[in-house]
Design a protein around this motif. Structure first.
Motif, PDB file in Angstrom:
ATOM      1  N   LYS A   1       5.624 -14.455  -5.164  1.00  0.00           N
ATOM      2  CA  LYS A   1       6.929 -13.217  -5.538  1.00  0.00           C
ATOM      3  C   LYS A   1       6.385 -12.206  -4.967  1.00  0.00           C
ATOM      4  N   VAL A   2       7.602 -12.166  -4.423  1.00  0.00           N
ATOM      5  CA  VAL A   2       7.589 -10.321  -3.660  1.00  0.00           C
ATOM      6  C   VAL A   2       8.612  -9.415  -4.629  1.00  0.00           C
ATOM      7  N   THR A   3       8.038  -8.607  -5.364  1.00  0.00           N
ATOM      8  CA  THR A   3       9.225  -7.446  -6.033  1.00  0.00           C
ATOM      9  C   THR A   3       9.420  -6.428  -4.873  1.00  0.00           C
ATOM     10  N   ILE A   4      10.588  -6.390  -4.927  1.00  0.00           N
ATOM     11  CA  ILE A   4      11.098  -4.981  -4.246  1.00  0.00           C
ATOM     12  C   ILE A   4      11.078  -3.848  -4.811  1.00  0.00           C
ATOM     13  N   LEU A   5      10.002  -2.449  -4.812  1.00  0.00           N
ATOM     14  CA  LEU A   5       9.781  -1.604  -5.407  1.00  0.00           C
ATOM     15  C   LEU A   5      10.797  -0.456  -5.262  1.00  0.00           C
TER      16      LEU A   5
ATOM     17  N   LYS B   1      12.695   3.004   1.269  1.00  0.00           N
ATOM     18  CA  LYS B   1      12.420   2.824   1.867  1.00  0.00           C
ATOM     19  C   LYS B   1      12.271   1.507   2.614  1.00  0.00           C
ATOM     20  N   LEU B   2      12.532   0.347   2.354  1.00  0.00           N
ATOM     21  CA  LEU B   2      11.981  -0.561   2.969  1.00  0.00           C
ATOM     22  C   LEU B   2      13.503  -1.093   4.451  1.00  0.00           C
ATOM     23  N   GLU B   3      14.732  -0.325   3.710  1.00  0.00           N
ATOM     24  CA  GLU B   3      16.206  -0.323   4.567  1.00  0.00           C
ATOM     25  C   GLU B   3      16.314   0.514   5.626  1.00  0.00           C
ATOM     26  N   ALA B   4      14.892   2.158   5.595  1.00  0.00           N
ATOM     27  CA  ALA B   4      14.616   2.587   6.525  1.00  0.00           C
ATOM     28  C   ALA B   4      13.959   2.436   7.377  1.00  0.00           C
ATOM     29  N   LEU B   5      13.117   1.006   7.792  1.00  0.00           N
ATOM     30  CA  LEU B   5      12.659   1.098   8.166  1.00  0.00           C
ATOM     31  C   LEU B   5      13.290   0.057   8.800  1.00  0.00           C
TER      32      LEU B   5
ATOM     33  N   LYS C   1       1.070  -1.466   0.089  1.00  0.00           N
ATOM     34  CA  LYS C   1      -0.103  -0.145  -0.536  1.00  0.00           C
ATOM     35  C   LYS C   1       0.865   1.408  -0.035  1.00  0.00           C
ATOM     36  N   GLU C   2       1.847   1.255   0.839  1.00  0.00           N
ATOM     37  CA  GLU C   2       3.115   2.463   0.966  1.00  0.00           C
ATOM     38  C   GLU C   2       4.189   2.449  -0.397  1.00  0.00           C
ATOM     39  N   GLY C   3       3.451   1.863  -1.489  1.00  0.00           N
ATOM     40  CA  GLY C   3       4.552   1.432  -2.478  1.00  0.00           C
ATOM     41  C   GLY C   3       6.027   1.022  -2.582  1.00  0.00           C
ATOM     42  N   MET C   4       6.143   0.097  -1.924  1.00  0.00           N
ATOM     43  CA  MET C   4       7.607  -0.352  -1.573  1.00  0.00           C
ATOM     44  C   MET C   4       7.186  -1.556  -2.129  1.00  0.00           C
TER      45      MET C   4
END
Length: 71
Positions: free
Chosen positions: A57-61, A65-69, A47-50
């Motif tokens: 499959k999970v595609t990292i967009l 942002k993920l690393e900031a979490l 939902k947050e576009g990450m």
């Protein structure tokens, strides 16, 4: 969300690709968590576009942002 974000960003490094072929169940098992919790986090990330979710499959967009979490 820190543990799921960490798993995803580590997976990108290990696989060398922004597409991770895995399931919510496999992520939950690796983290010692429940599938429902992982699914909830992944949907929040989507939902947050990450990330983009599709079957198996999970595609990292947005890796930044993920690393900031993680912190």
């Amino acid at each position: 969300d820190k543990r799921v974000a960490s798993f995803l960003t580590s997976g990108v490094i290990i696989e060398g690709s922004c597409e991770l072929r895995t399931t919510h169940e496999a992520i939950a098992n690796h983290l010692g968590s429940h599938r429902e919790v992982v699914t909830r986090m992944l949907r929040k990330f989507q939902k947050e576009g990450m990330v983009k979710l599709s079957r198996g499959k999970v595609t990292i967009l947005d890796r930044g942002k993920l690393e900031a979490l993680r912190t």
